[in-house]
Structure formats: structure tokens, C-alpha cells
Design an enzyme around this catalytic site. Structure first.
Site, PDB file in Angstrom:
ATOM      1  N   ASP A 295       0.871  -1.178   0.000  1.00  0.00           N
ATOM      2  CA  ASP A 295       0.000   0.000   0.000  1.00  0.00           C
ATOM      3  C   ASP A 295       0.908   1.228   0.000  1.00  0.00           C
ATOM      4  O   ASP A 295       2.122   1.127   0.129  1.00  0.00           O
ATOM      5  CB  ASP A 295      -0.982  -0.022   1.184  1.00  0.00           C
ATOM      6  CG  ASP A 295      -2.200   0.850   0.903  1.00  0.00           C
ATOM      7  OD1 ASP A 295      -2.153   1.664  -0.054  1.00  0.00           O
ATOM      8  OD2 ASP A 295      -3.209   0.741   1.622  1.00  0.00           O
TER       9      ASP A 295
HETATM   10  C1  BGC Z   1      -5.040   3.289   0.074  1.00  0.00           C
HETATM   11  C2  BGC Z   1      -5.280   2.264  -1.003  1.00  0.00           C
HETATM   12  C3  BGC Z   1      -5.158   2.897  -2.364  1.00  0.00           C
HETATM   13  C4  BGC Z   1      -3.801   3.552  -2.481  1.00  0.00           C
HETATM   14  C5  BGC Z   1      -3.567   4.193  -3.829  1.00  0.00           C
HETATM   15  C6  BGC Z   1      -3.781   4.088  -0.150  1.00  0.00           C
HETATM   16  O1  BGC Z   1      -3.672   5.149   0.718  1.00  0.00           O
HETATM   17  O2  BGC Z   1      -4.995   2.644   1.330  1.00  0.00           O
HETATM   18  O3  BGC Z   1      -6.545   1.684  -0.830  1.00  0.00           O
HETATM   19  O4  BGC Z   1      -5.346   1.942  -3.351  1.00  0.00           O
HETATM   20  O5  BGC Z   1      -3.701   4.552  -1.480  1.00  0.00           O
HETATM   21  O6  BGC Z   1      -4.358   5.276  -4.026  1.00  0.00           O
END
Ligand code: BGC
Length: 748
Positions: A295
Site C-alpha cells: 500500500d
Molecule cells: C489506500 C489504497 C489505495 C492507495 C492508492 C492508499 O492510501 O490505502 O486503498 O489503493 O492509497 O491510491
């Protein structure tokens, strides 16, 4: 005789023809796969270790997305692409921009490896669909698959190859804002939705209308203590395997090509360095063969978690645990090649990660047709096309849950003379877009006011906000009261802002914010019939409203077609058929509350003081999991079992006759639960094991059948083996988790 011989001959020839083409196709597929592996190896053999680390590096292109994005690509990015130090961007969209980025990669970098473009297509890109929690309320996997496939089509036309969806985290705590992005509290329903979304997004990857899926956030992210986002998770392996993992397994089985690991730790080990999760379970047990992406900076955060002293150590832990691609921490691109030289990361592990990413690029056809997704004409034709908007409307209609309808006050007659439409969400163009509105434009939103005006053109409509969503001012209450007094009926739209749920948006209270409840109380005093329409990203504790207001519609956040879909339900053009995918607590202090809880040694008993309870709150939920009304009524006959005793390898046939006894045609979700009454490990009081959504015309009835096998009766025993134990089971069938009759049977 001659005729039948001829027929036999024709069938045989066609059979052989089908067989041959099937074999040819399969051979071709195999050849293709072998070909892909050969080509991956040949690309890999040309790569330096810096280029390999570059393939594993993903960065965000910032947030200036959209088809009109200016093509001023920062030199930092062009340099990274040219030098092979980046394998993927997120947040770069639009056929024009992605084409240019791709051009630099395939024309100006040494090895000409195409880029992969990822984006959060959570409930649409430009055509905004209902939030996932709303779509899960449809209990309709076919609808959800169709919706995902059209979201994919729009995304693909904007140059996107890959969505960071579906979010398949089980959420038992509505304080957690990300509950809105998933399918609620139940592993079975969550698994059905996960598989449907994966199939919908990925469809046919050889076309340019589908995109690869990413099941996230692996794992147990929704188990955050206190419902506070990013917080610590401390759960047993049993809870992990029985509650949080099944939707991920379902996504993998449905062919999900990627998995995103979560921010949280589980019992002391952060997901981004969790070998047990990422390698032992995902690779070895489930045979997942796609790639794992971290993530956003979750590798960097291993330092904050306190398991890595610095970013370099974080990179080492993450890659060795099984994270293949690094989103945003830049730890891989900076340190991996040194880590390999120092022997802290094996060359094999680095190669494996690179191969997994190249494999997906090959599968998408990007090596041969790098601009496959970057066609501006296709983008113009596809974005907000009628087909996609129609799907968004259908999905919105099917996502609505009717929570209360005292004395059949709904549906309203279209010839009403006057309607007061009150509440801070009644004419909001912004909030129905929900939490991941992406390129969605509030000007495209049909508000509730718009929808009602269109549906009842002859009615005199007055609209007053009454208050804001979160504010304390009651200055507008008198205006609202006046409007209500002068109308036949009041439609009151209450709830949360679209951005009060989603990432980093946990709430310590799940009551209606601001003075909205007080507004409802004031309007109630007038004595006019009131219909409350809720717009919210989590279950809300709306006790007073549930007790006093005669009709309540749960609409969640329905996207651009919100007002139209709600008006369709209010005036009966659509008979609501949604069911809650999550329990509604009576108060914040009720949390965690979920239907598949354990019995305890002292189950609640009002006649016995020393049993499990709260002194100041009913133990039952405000609205149970699986609950939702229709304008018609359904009656359930007694459940029928074909046996009362089964052996381990037998199947049990459960059937129930359901009849539409009301005055409308309608849809019902027939739900099947089981309880293992006595086992070596305590079991939940009920577990959903099947559901069927059926349509019955008024007066029509149907036998609904379910098959139960050993698998539905199994659980993890003390040594974490998946087994079924002989003994008594209850099987329940009904309209929701609280209203279901049961029969008992024995497993031998
Ligand atoms: C979130 C994810 C997301 C990623 C990209 C993160 O902060 O937890 O769910 O896919 O950002 O935007």
C-alpha cells in the site's frame, strides 16, 4: 432409421470439430503461456539489477488527472522512465497522457519495457456508481459483476490497466471509515462480491476493455482497534482465517492478478513484512501466481511500526516477505540492488518479483501493443457513454434498502399535490458521489430534489435545507417547519458528508452528525407524514428516527444517478429489494456488533440478571444483517430437508417454499444460515452459507433449494485444520439473519 443415422453422424462431426478447435485453442493457450515465459526470461536476462529494481518501483503521477491533463510531464518522471527506474505509475490517466508516458518507456528507455498504469477504480472513474457497500446491499453478484465490467470499460478507455479494487476487507466496526469501500461484515457475502468484482473488472484481458484487479488490503485491515484507521490489529489465526481471509481467497480463485498488502500489523507483524501472510498462505497454500503491491508507502512505514531501523531494512523485510512492487516508498529502487550485492536479498527473489510483473504486462499484451489502452477516440466514445450511465442507474436502484414502511406509506402516489423536500442532503450534488469520486463531476449528479421534481411534475415542491450536515445552527428550522406545514408530505434527506467515510475518516460516534436528528424531531411535531432518506457511508445509530418516522430509505451514496434511483423507489417505479450487508447498531457503544457472534457461556436472557448484556441498551441490533423490506410481502413455508442424518460425504438438500403474498411483484433474498451446535471449538450462533435472490410476481411462489456439503459444515479445529465434526447442526432459512426458521440435522 436413416434420419437418425444422419443426425448421429452430424452430431459426431460437430463434436469432433468442437473437440479439435478446443484442443487447438488450448494448445495455442499453452503455447502462448510458454511463449510468455520464454519472452520473460529473455527480457530478464538483459536487465541490470538496477533495472530490475526499477520494474518494482511504482510512483504516483500526482493528482492532476483527467482527459484534459496538460502534457507537461515532470522531468523527474521522464528521467526515471528513460533510465528504467520505474515500472508503474498510479494516478496517471487519460489516453493522451498515458500514451505519451508509454511512448517514452517503449521508445526512449534501453529495454523498452512498457509501463503499467494503476488507478483506484473503486466505484467508477467519471461515471460514478454507488459505493461498494451500497452495491453489496443488492446481494446480487451478477449485477455487481456487470457494474465492475462497465467501470473497467470506462477506466480502460482512459488508459488505465489496473484498478486497486476490489476492496474485500471485512468490517465489523462502523466507526472505521473504510467500511464504505467493502461489502460489509460477512465472509460469505464478501466472498461472493469479491469474486463478482474480480470477474467483472478482468473479464477478457486480451481485449482493451478490461483491467486487472487487485484484492486489497491483505489482511484484516478492517480489524483496526477502536475502528481507527491504520490502527493495530490483534486477532487470532482462527478469526483471520474464518472471517478476514475468505474474500481474498475467493478473489484469488476468481483469478485476481494482484493483491495489495495492508497498512496494519496483525499480532505484532505488519502486513508489508508478513511472510506468513504473503508467502505461506498466499503463495504456498493458495497458489496465487500474480504479484503483490504494497500500500502507499507501507514499506516505508515499517520504520514507524518499529520492525525496521531504516528504509533499507524496510525494503529487505518487505521483499523477503513477498511484496513484489513498492508503491511510493522508493525503497526498492533505492536499495534493492545493494541488498542483492550484500547477499541480504537473493537474486532469485528479485528475479521472481520482476517476472511476476513482466508476466502481467505480457498478459495484458503491452509488450506487443503498448498503446492498446491509449486511444483518444475510444476515450471520447466510452467515457460517460449511455451504456455505462444506464448501468450506474440500475446499480443505484438495486442498492437501495427499505428499512421501514409503516402502514405501507410508500410508494407515494405521483399525483400528490405538494411535497416538502428538506434536509442538508436533499439537493446535494457533491455528497452522493461518495468517498472515491475520482474524476466524477458533481454537475452530473441527479440530486434527490431533481429526481422528485422529475417524477412528480405536477406537485408543488418546496425545498429547504433546514441545517447543514455537521453544523450546530438551527436558524433554518422555522423555514423547514413552515415548508413542512404547507405540504402533504415531507421527504427528509439526512446523513453524512461523502467524505466522512473512506480512508482516514473514522468517527468516534456513529450518530447523525450536527443537529439533523433535532431537525427530524421538530418536523415530526407537525404531524405530517415523513419519509427519511439516508445518505451515509456507514451504519448509523438512528434510534429516534427508527422508532418515530414511518418510512426510512437507506440509499448510502448512490453516485450520479442517486436522485433518480431514489425517486424511482419512492414512487414505486422500482420495488426495493436490497438487504443490509452489515448490522445497524443502536449506539456507538454497541460496537462491535455482528450477527455471526459467539453464544458465550451466559447468553443474554432478560429473566436472568447474570447474563451477557448492557444495563442501558437492548442487545439486539437496530436493524439486523440481511434485513430489508419490499413493497410486497413474502411468506416462508416450513423448511424441508431431504434427510435428517447425513454422512460426511453426503449432501443435504434444503428447500423452502417462498410466496409473494403482497400486492406488488418483487425481489426477495432468501438466506441460508447454519449453526454447528456442539463442536470442539466454539462456533458462531449463525453463519451465512448461501443466498438466492429471486423475483416473484404477485401471488407467485417458488421452491428455493440449497445444497449443503461437508465444506459448509467445516471450521478450523484446535490445530488449524479445516474439518467437519459429527454432531448436531441447525439450518436456518429466512428473510434476514434475525428472522429465519430452522430445522436440525445430524452429521454422522
Ligand atoms: C489506500 C489504497 C489505495 C492507495 C492508492 C492508499 O492510501 O490505502 O486503498 O489503493 O492509497 O491510491
Amino acid at each position: 432409421m436413416k434420419k437418425s443415422f444422419r443426425l448421429l453422424f452430424i452430431s459426431l462431426v460437430s463434436f469432433l470439430f468442437i473437440q479439435t478447435s478446443f484442443l487447438q485453442k488450448n494448445n495455442q493457450k499453452q503455447l502462448n503461456n510458454t511463449d510468455i515465459e520464454r519472452r520473460i526470461d529473455s527480457v530478464l536476462s538483459l536487465m541490470t539489477s538496477e533495472e530490475k529494481a526499477g520494474q518494482l518501483n511504482q510512483l504516483s503521477y500526482g493528482f492532476g488527472w483527467g482527459p484534459d491533463v496538460i502534457l507537461q510531464i515532470p522531468t523527474e518522471y521522464t528521467d526515471l522512465i528513460r533510465s528504467g527506474k520505474i515500472g508503474s505509475f498510479l494516478n496517471a490517466t487519460g489516453a493522451k497522457l498515458t500514451r505519451e508516458l508509454q511512448r517514452i518507456a517503449v521508445e526512449e528507455s534501453r529495454l523498452k519495457i512498457p509501463l503499467l498504469f494503476g488507478f483506484d477504480v473503486i466505484h467508477g472513474v467519471k461515471t460514478i456508481f454507488p459505493v461498494p457497500l451500497a452495491e453489496a446491499s443488492s446481494w446480487d453478484p451478477d449485477l455487481v459483476q456487470m457494474s465492475a465490467s462497465l467501470q473497467a470499460k470506462e477506466a480502460a478507455s482512459l488508459g488505465i490497466h489496473w484498478t486497486f479494487a476490489p476492496m474485500v476487507d471485512i468490517a465489523r466496526d462502523p466507526r472505521w471509515g473504510r467500511i464504505v469501500e467493502g461489502s460489509g461484515e460477512d465472509p460469505f457475502l464478501g466472498s461472493e462480491m469479491a469474486a463478482a468484482r474480480v470477474k467483472g473488472f478482468q473479464g477478457d484481458l486480451s481485449s482493451n476493455k478490461n483491467i486487472i484487479a487487485c484484492a486489497k488490503h491483505f489482511a484484516a485491515y478492517g480489524g483496526a482497534e477502536g475502528g481507527r484507521d491504520y490502527n493495530t490489529v490483534d486477532i487470532s489465526e482462527r478469526t483471520l482465517r474464518e472471517i478476514y481471509l475468505p474474500p481474498f481467497k475467493a478473489a484469488v480463485d476468481a483469478g485476481a492478478q494482484t493483491i495489495m498488502c495492508s497498512f496494519n500489523e496483525i499480532s505484532g507483524v505488519p502486513s508489508s513484512s508478513n511472510k506468513f501472510l504473503l508467502t505461506d498462505i498466499l503463495r504456498n497454500e493458495w497458489k496465487f501466481n500474480g504479484f503483490v503491491v504494497s500500500d502507499w508507502n507501507s514499506i516505508g512505514e515499517l520504520v514507524n511500526h518499529g520492525v525496521a531501523a531504516n528504509l533499507k531494512e524496510a525494503a529487505m523485510l518487505a521483499i523477503n516477505a513477498g511484496v513484489d512492487m513498492d508503491m511510493e516508498s522508493r525503497s526498492y529502487v533505492t536499495y534493492l540492488s545493494d541488498l542483492v550485492k550484500e547477499g541480504k536479498v537473493s537474486e532469485d527473489r528479485l528475479n521472481e518479483a520482476v517476472k511476476r510483473i513482466l508476466r502481467i504486462k505480457f498478459k495484458l499484451g503491452l509488450f506487443d501493443t503498448p498503446y492498446k489502452y491509449c486511444n483518444e477516440d475510444a476515450e471520447t466514445m466510452t467515457v460517460m457513454s449511455q451504456e455505462i450511465q444506464d448501468a450506474a442507474l440500475l446499480s443505484a436502484q438495486k442498492s437501495i434498502v427499505l428499512l421501514k414502511n409503516q402502514n405501507g406509506i410508500l410508494p407515494l402516489k405521483k399525483d400528490l399535490k405538494s411535497i416538502a423536500i428538506i434536509g442538508p442532503l436533499a439537493n446535494s450534488k457533491k455528497h452522493p458521489l461518495g468517498s472515491w469520486e475520482q474524476m466524477g463531476d458533481s454537475n452530473d449528479v441527479i440530486t434527490l430534489l431533481d429526481g422528485i421534481k422529475k417524477a412528480a411534475p405536477q406537485a408543488i415542491i418546496s425545498h429547504v435545507k433546514g441545517c447543514t450536515i455537521k453544523g450546530k445552527s438551527k436558524n433554518d428550522f422555522p423555514l423547514a417547519v413552515e415548508a413542512a406545514k404547507n405540504s402533504d408530505i415531507v421527504i427528509l434527506a439526512l446523513g453524512e458528508e461523502g467524505h466522512m467515510s473512506g480512508e482516514a475518516r473514522s468517527r468516534s460516534s456513529i450518530e447523525l452528525p450536527g443537529v439533523q436528528n433535532e431537525l427530524a424531531v421538530e418536523l415530526f411535531k407537525i404531524g405530517k407524514p415523513i419519509i427519511v432518506v439516508l445518505m451515509n457511508g456507514r451504519p448509523l445509530a438512528i434510534n429516534w428516527i427508527a422508532e418515530n418516522i414511518p418510512a426510512i430509505i437507506e440509499s448510502w451514496f448512490l453516485g450520479i444517478k442517486s436522485g433518480q434511483a431514489i425517486a424511482d423507489v419512492i414512487f414505486g417505479d422500482v420495488n426495493p429489494g436490497g438487504k443490509l450487508p452489515v448490522t445497524f447498531p443502536r449506539a456507538t457503544g454497541h460496537i462491535p456488533i455482528y450477527y455471526n457472534h459467539k453464544n458465550t457461556g451466559r447468553p443474554s436472557n432478560p429473566l436472568d440478571y447474570f447474563t451477557s448484556k448492557y444495563l442501558d441498551l437492548h442487545l439486539t441490533p437496530l436493524f439486523p444483517f440481511g434485513y430489508g423490506l419490499s413493497y410486497t410481502n413474502f411468506s416462508y413455508d416450513e423448511i424441508q430437508l431431504n434427510k435428517t442424518k447425513i454422512k460426511m460425504d453426503d449432501t443435504l438438500k434444503v428447500s423452502v417454499n417462498v410466496k409473494n403474498t403482497g400486492n406488488y411483484d418483487g425481489e426477495e433474498v432468501v438466506q441460508l444460515y447454519i449453526q454447528d451446535v456442539t463442536a470442539s471449538i466454539t462456533r458462531p450462533v449463525k453463519e451465512l452459507k448461501g443466498f438466492k435472490k429471486i423475483f416473484l410476481k404477485k401471488g407467485e411462489s417458488r421452491d428455493v433449494e440449497f445444497i449443503i456439503t461437508k465444506n459448509e459444515l467445516s471450521f478450523y479445529d484446535a490445530s488449524m485444520k479445516w474439518i467437519a465434526e459429527p454432531g448436531s447442526f441447525k439450518v436456518f432459512a429466512g428473510s434476514n439473519s434475525a428472522d429465519a426458521q430452522f430445522k436440525t440435522f445430524e452429521l454422522d
